[in-house]
Write a protein that holds these residues in place. Structure first.
Motif, PDB file in Angstrom:
ATOM      1  N   HIS A   1       0.833  -1.205   0.000  1.00 51.52           N
ATOM      2  CA  HIS A   1       0.000   0.000   0.000  1.00 51.52           C
ATOM      3  C   HIS A   1       0.868   1.256   0.000  1.00 51.52           C
ATOM      4  N   ARG A   2       1.953   1.236   0.734  1.00 47.68           N
ATOM      5  CA  ARG A   2       2.848   2.404   0.763  1.00 47.68           C
ATOM      6  C   ARG A   2       3.470   2.644  -0.607  1.00 47.68           C
ATOM      7  N   LEU A   3       3.889   1.577  -1.277  1.00 51.38           N
ATOM      8  CA  LEU A   3       4.466   1.729  -2.614  1.00 51.38           C
ATOM      9  C   LEU A   3       3.433   2.254  -3.605  1.00 51.38           C
ATOM     10  N   LYS A   4       2.175   1.797  -3.480  1.00 50.59           N
ATOM     11  CA  LYS A   4       1.128   2.318  -4.353  1.00 50.59           C
ATOM     12  C   LYS A   4       0.911   3.815  -4.123  1.00 50.59           C
ATOM     13  N   MET A   5       0.922   4.238  -2.862  1.00 48.94           N
ATOM     14  CA  MET A   5       0.746   5.660  -2.575  1.00 48.94           C
ATOM     15  C   MET A   5       1.898   6.488  -3.108  1.00 48.94           C
ATOM     16  N   VAL A   6       3.112   5.975  -2.977  1.00 53.33           N
ATOM     17  CA  VAL A   6       4.285   6.691  -3.491  1.00 53.33           C
ATOM     18  C   VAL A   6       4.218   6.804  -5.005  1.00 53.33           C
ATOM     19  N   LYS A   7       3.829   5.714  -5.664  1.00 56.85           N
ATOM     20  CA  LYS A   7       3.719   5.746  -7.116  1.00 56.85           C
ATOM     21  C   LYS A   7       2.631   6.710  -7.571  1.00 56.85           C
ATOM     22  N   ALA A   8       1.489   6.715  -6.880  1.00 52.78           N
ATOM     23  CA  ALA A   8       0.423   7.651  -7.224  1.00 52.78           C
ATOM     24  C   ALA A   8       0.865   9.099  -7.036  1.00 52.78           C
ATOM     25  N   LYS A   9       1.624   9.384  -6.003  1.00 51.92           N
ATOM     26  CA  LYS A   9       2.137  10.739  -5.773  1.00 51.92           C
ATOM     27  C   LYS A   9       3.085  11.157  -6.882  1.00 51.92           C
ATOM     28  N   LYS A  10       3.948  10.236  -7.302  1.00 51.85           N
ATOM     29  CA  LYS A  10       4.874  10.567  -8.391  1.00 51.85           C
ATOM     30  C   LYS A  10       4.129  10.834  -9.694  1.00 51.85           C
ATOM     31  N   LEU A  11       3.108  10.004 -10.008  1.00 55.12           N
ATOM     32  CA  LEU A  11       2.329  10.229 -11.220  1.00 55.12           C
ATOM     33  C   LEU A  11       1.578  11.559 -11.175  1.00 55.12           C
ATOM     34  N   LYS A  12       1.064  11.912 -10.003  1.00 54.49           N
ATOM     35  CA  LYS A  12       0.371  13.181  -9.860  1.00 54.49           C
ATOM     36  C   LYS A  12       1.318  14.353 -10.076  1.00 54.49           C
ATOM     37  N   ASN A  13       2.500  14.308  -9.513  1.00 53.39           N
ATOM     38  CA  ASN A  13       3.483  15.381  -9.705  1.00 53.39           C
ATOM     39  C   ASN A  13       3.909  15.482 -11.157  1.00 53.39           C
ATOM     40  N   LYS A  14       4.039  14.320 -11.819  1.00 51.48           N
ATOM     41  CA  LYS A  14       4.421  14.322 -13.228  1.00 51.48           C
ATOM     42  C   LYS A  14       3.334  14.945 -14.094  1.00 51.48           C
ATOM     43  N   ALA A  15       2.064  14.611 -13.798  1.00 48.73           N
ATOM     44  CA  ALA A  15       0.951  15.195 -14.558  1.00 48.73           C
ATOM     45  C   ALA A  15       0.865  16.706 -14.346  1.00 48.73           C
ATOM     46  N   MET A  16       1.087  17.181 -13.140  1.00 47.12           N
ATOM     47  CA  MET A  16       1.075  18.623 -12.878  1.00 47.12           C
ATOM     48  C   MET A  16       2.203  19.324 -13.600  1.00 47.12           C
ATOM     49  N   ALA A  17       3.355  18.689 -13.710  1.00 46.15           N
ATOM     50  CA  ALA A  17       4.478  19.304 -14.426  1.00 46.15           C
ATOM     51  C   ALA A  17       4.208  19.388 -15.918  1.00 46.15           C
ATOM     52  N   VAL A  18       3.456  18.420 -16.481  1.00 49.31           N
ATOM     53  CA  VAL A  18       3.146  18.447 -17.918  1.00 49.31           C
ATOM     54  C   VAL A  18       2.150  19.547 -18.244  1.00 49.31           C
ATOM     55  N   HIS A  19       1.120  19.776 -17.441  1.00 49.57           N
ATOM     56  CA  HIS A  19       0.087  20.775 -17.709  1.00 49.57           C
ATOM     57  C   HIS A  19       0.460  22.180 -17.247  1.00 49.57           C
ATOM     58  N   LYS A  20       1.627  22.435 -16.779  1.00 50.89           N
ATOM     59  CA  LYS A  20       2.046  23.764 -16.328  1.00 50.89           C
ATOM     60  C   LYS A  20       2.320  24.668 -17.538  1.00 50.89           C
TER      61      LYS A  20
END
Length: 285
Positions: A202-221
């Motif tokens: 579960h911790r690894l899933k949360m970390v991966k989701a956080k990384k994907l969210k940060n990556k998506a925010m960096a693309v739409h900036k």
């Protein structure tokens, strides 16, 4: 799960291997103790049956021996004093023989005939009743052997009975206490390890989701066309000169005057409105 029914250990792979190793040793010891208890029980039954047979045979032999002694007394009279006066050395000696029965040490008593001892009463009863005397001597000699055998068997029965009770007490203790505790401890460790694995997943899933969210925010900036950053441009303050600031202020406060001043330079424009002609909408600047 009841905490008292397991060992207080930490949930780790090392402790799981240790518990399994102890379970193997306990299982091996349990099988050995069970075989020992079964062997002692079988041996105890054999000794008990032999003891019963020996007891019956001894009672019959003692009856015959005392009947022979009564016949000698009837034929020759009282001869106890004569026998006691002529006894010098013992013709029968008792030898102890040690035997190991499934880890239990037992002692057997065996009668040994002394060959080098002279028989002082060899010719007793030649005058009258010699045949009765030899029969009585033989009967009592056999009775001595049976008495020693009976004593050995009774002592062996007592030792085997105590050893059987101790062995079965250990077997029951291992089966009812130690083995359930080891099984419960193993189950507890497996449950805790599975829970830790689920938490880690579960911790690894949360970390991966956080990384994907940060990556998506960096693309739409938004990105500046010149390659610059809007934040840098927006952070620059707007600087106006004194003349421009005064003209803007005057145009806001006195729009007609500003128009008049501007129209003077051209010579063709006249003031469009005066302050007394302002509406309410004109005041909302």
């Amino acid at each position: 799960m009841n905490i008292e029914n397991r060992y207080q250990v930490t949930a780790s792979l090392f402790m799981l291997k240790e518990i399994k190793r102890r379970q193997e040793h306990v299982d091996r010891g349990y099988e050995l103790l069970k075989r020992k208890a079964e062997g002692l029980r079988i041996k105890g039954r054999q000794v008990a049956s032999e003891l019963i047979a020996t007891h019956g045979l001894l009672s019959h032999k003692m009856k015959e021996a005392y009947m022979s002694l009564a016949a000698i007394k009837f034929t020759n009279g009282e001869s106890n004093a004569l026998v006691l006066e002529n006894v010098e050395q013992a013709q029968i000696r008792v030898q102890r023989i040690t035997e190991n029965v499934s880890g239990v040490t037992t002692t057997y008593l065996e009668a040994v005939e002394e060959t080098g001892v002279t028989n002082a009463l060899q010719y007793a009863g030649l005058g009258a009743g010699g045949h009765r005397t030899s029969e009585a001597k033989k009967s009592f000699r056999e009775a001595v052997h049976l008495v020693l055998k009976l004593a050995s068997l009774r002592k062996t029965c007592v030792l085997l009975d105590e050893a059987i009770r101790i062995a079965w007490r250990k077997v029951n203790g291992i089966e009812k206490v130690i083995m359930p505790k080891l099984r419960n401890t193993e189950h507890y460790i497996l449950v805790e390890i599975d829970e830790c694995e689920r938490e880690e997943f579960h911790r690894l899933k949360m970390v991966k989701a956080k990384k994907l969210k940060n990556k998506a925010m960096a693309v739409h900036k938004p990105i500046n066309r010149q390659g610059g950053d809007h934040s840098v441009l927006d952070s620059k303050p707007l600087v106006l000169s004194y003349e421009k600031s005064s003209d803007v202020l005057m145009s806001v406060l006195h729009p007609c005057q500003s128009l008049t001043s501007s129209s003077v330079s051209f010579g063709d424009c006249k003031p469009i409105c005066y302050p007394h002609n302002w509406d309410d909408d004109d005041l909302l600047f």
